[in-house]
Design a protein around this motif. Structure first.
Motif, PDB file in Angstrom:
ATOM      1  N   THR A  15       7.890  57.711  73.627  1.00 26.65           N
ATOM      2  CA  THR A  15       8.288  57.756  75.045  1.00 26.65           C
ATOM      3  C   THR A  15       7.173  57.225  75.941  1.00 26.65           C
ATOM      4  OG1 THR A  15       7.655  60.107  75.155  1.00 26.65           O
ATOM      5  CG2 THR A  15       9.991  59.619  74.839  1.00 26.65           C
ATOM      6  N   SER A  16       5.920  57.484  75.578  1.00 31.27           N
ATOM      7  CA  SER A  16       4.792  56.947  76.363  1.00 31.27           C
ATOM      8  C   SER A  16       4.753  55.420  76.304  1.00 31.27           C
ATOM      9  CB  SER A  16       3.465  57.517  75.855  1.00 31.27           C
ATOM     10  OG  SER A  16       3.389  58.891  76.103  1.00 31.27           O
ATOM     11  N   ILE A  17       4.959  54.867  75.118  1.00 27.41           N
ATOM     12  CA  ILE A  17       4.944  53.407  74.954  1.00 27.41           C
ATOM     13  C   ILE A  17       6.101  52.771  75.730  1.00 27.41           C
ATOM     14  CG2 ILE A  17       5.282  51.533  73.286  1.00 27.41           C
ATOM     15  CD1 ILE A  17       3.698  53.307  71.262  1.00 27.41           C
ATOM     16  N   LEU A  18       7.295  53.361  75.602  1.00 27.11           N
ATOM     17  CA  LEU A  18       8.461  52.814  76.307  1.00 27.11           C
ATOM     18  C   LEU A  18       8.275  52.888  77.822  1.00 27.11           C
ATOM     19  CD1 LEU A  18      11.283  54.262  74.034  1.00 27.11           C
ATOM     20  CD2 LEU A  18      10.714  51.833  74.324  1.00 27.11           C
ATOM     21  N   THR A  19       7.716  53.995  78.297  1.00 25.94           N
ATOM     22  CA  THR A  19       7.460  54.128  79.741  1.00 25.94           C
ATOM     23  C   THR A  19       6.441  53.092  80.204  1.00 25.94           C
ATOM     24  OG1 THR A  19       7.977  56.494  79.683  1.00 25.94           O
ATOM     25  CG2 THR A  19       6.655  55.719  81.542  1.00 25.94           C
ATOM     26  N   TRP A  20       5.416  52.876  79.405  1.00 21.80           N
ATOM     27  CA  TRP A  20       4.393  51.877  79.739  1.00 21.80           C
ATOM     28  C   TRP A  20       4.999  50.472  79.757  1.00 21.80           C
ATOM     29  CZ3 TRP A  20       2.140  48.077  76.429  1.00 21.80           C
ATOM     30  CH2 TRP A  20       1.050  47.391  77.008  1.00 21.80           C
ATOM     31  N   LEU A  21       5.848  50.161  78.764  1.00 19.40           N
ATOM     32  CA  LEU A  21       6.461  48.831  78.690  1.00 19.40           C
ATOM     33  C   LEU A  21       7.398  48.571  79.870  1.00 19.40           C
ATOM     34  CD1 LEU A  21       7.286  48.580  74.865  1.00 19.40           C
ATOM     35  CD2 LEU A  21       5.597  47.226  76.135  1.00 19.40           C
ATOM     36  N   GLU A  22       8.149  49.580  80.284  1.00 20.93           N
ATOM     37  CA  GLU A  22       9.127  49.387  81.362  1.00 20.93           C
ATOM     38  C   GLU A  22       8.600  49.852  82.716  1.00 20.93           C
ATOM     39  OE1 GLU A  22      13.205  50.045  80.646  1.00 20.93           O
ATOM     40  OE2 GLU A  22      12.975  50.007  78.477  1.00 20.93           O
ATOM     41  N   GLU A  23       7.375  50.338  82.738  1.00 18.21           N
ATOM     42  CA  GLU A  23       6.682  50.760  83.951  1.00 18.21           C
ATOM     43  C   GLU A  23       7.294  51.982  84.629  1.00 18.21           C
ATOM     44  OE1 GLU A  23       6.234  47.338  86.428  1.00 18.21           O
ATOM     45  OE2 GLU A  23       4.926  46.327  84.990  1.00 18.21           O
ATOM     46  N   HIS A  73      15.007  56.526  76.825  1.00 14.98           N
ATOM     47  CA  HIS A  73      13.752  56.669  76.085  1.00 14.98           C
ATOM     48  C   HIS A  73      13.753  57.965  75.270  1.00 14.98           C
ATOM     49  CE1 HIS A  73      11.374  54.063  79.231  1.00 14.98           C
ATOM     50  NE2 HIS A  73      12.280  53.367  78.566  1.00 14.98           N
TER      51      HIS A  73
END
Length: 201
Positions: free
Chosen positions: A83-91, A97
């Protein structure tokens, strides 16, 4: 001059690397919570229902506790990382997620069949069904009941499970079958006052 503990506390409070630190804390919390939940349950169930030597019983308790603790820690670690990576990728965080990360973690961690995973998955399934019924009312897909439906819910749950126990017993989980046999069938068998009141058989 600041001590090492003070420097670490300042670093943790600064908010730097918060997603990474949240993953580490999640790993820790998963391990601790899994052990807290499983150890007492394993002790009670092992000493009440399992036969064997003391060392066999202690090994069984340790294995169940270790499995629950490790799996929960692994799942939390995977979920929070993804979830951290997905949030970072989609800002920004998105609802999918959570589902995607939990789906992957559930497949790889709780998809391996063992008794601990079976119990955890069944526990969650019952809560999901109950939660989805509430969500259907909350979103307006189903009209809100005009009276308390909990008695009907309880009646259906117990009616179905006892029918299954009496006529389709092989479809129930072994521990549930064992408990129900003790409650409903073993209570039909006695020979004297001793096995009527003190012992089961």
């Amino acid at each position: 001059m600041a001590t090492a503990v003070q420097l670490v506390n300042q670093f943790l409070a600064s908010g730097q690397f918060k997603p990474l630190l949240a993953v580490i804390k999640g790993l820790r919390n998963g391990a601790v919570y899994g052990a807290k939940i499983r150890a007492p349950h394993a002790v009670v169930m092992t000493f009440l229902f399992k036969t064997g030597s003391l060392s066999d019983k202690l090994r069984s308790i340790f294995e169940a506790t270790w499995t629950h603790s490790r799996n929960l820690a692994s799942f939390v670690f995977l979920y929070k990382t993804m979830t951290s990576i997905l949030t970072w990728l989609e800002e920004k965080p998105e609802q999918y997620h959570s589902f995607f990360a939990a789906f992957i973690g559930g497949y790889y961690v709780f998809g391996n069949y063992n008794k601990v995973n079976e119990q955890i998955n069944l526990y969650l399934l019952s809560r999901i069904i109950y939660g989805l019924a509430k969500l259907a009312v909350k979103r307006g897909y189903v009209a809100a009941p005009k009276r308390d439906v909990f008695p009907v819910f309880a009646a259906l749950v117990w009616g179905v499970v006892l029918w299954m126990f009496e006529y389709e017993k092989d479809t129930l989980q072994p521990s549930l079958r064992s408990s129900m046999t003790y409650l409903y069938h073993d209570s039909n068998i006695w020979h004297n006052l001793r096995d009527f009141l003190i012992y089961n058989r």
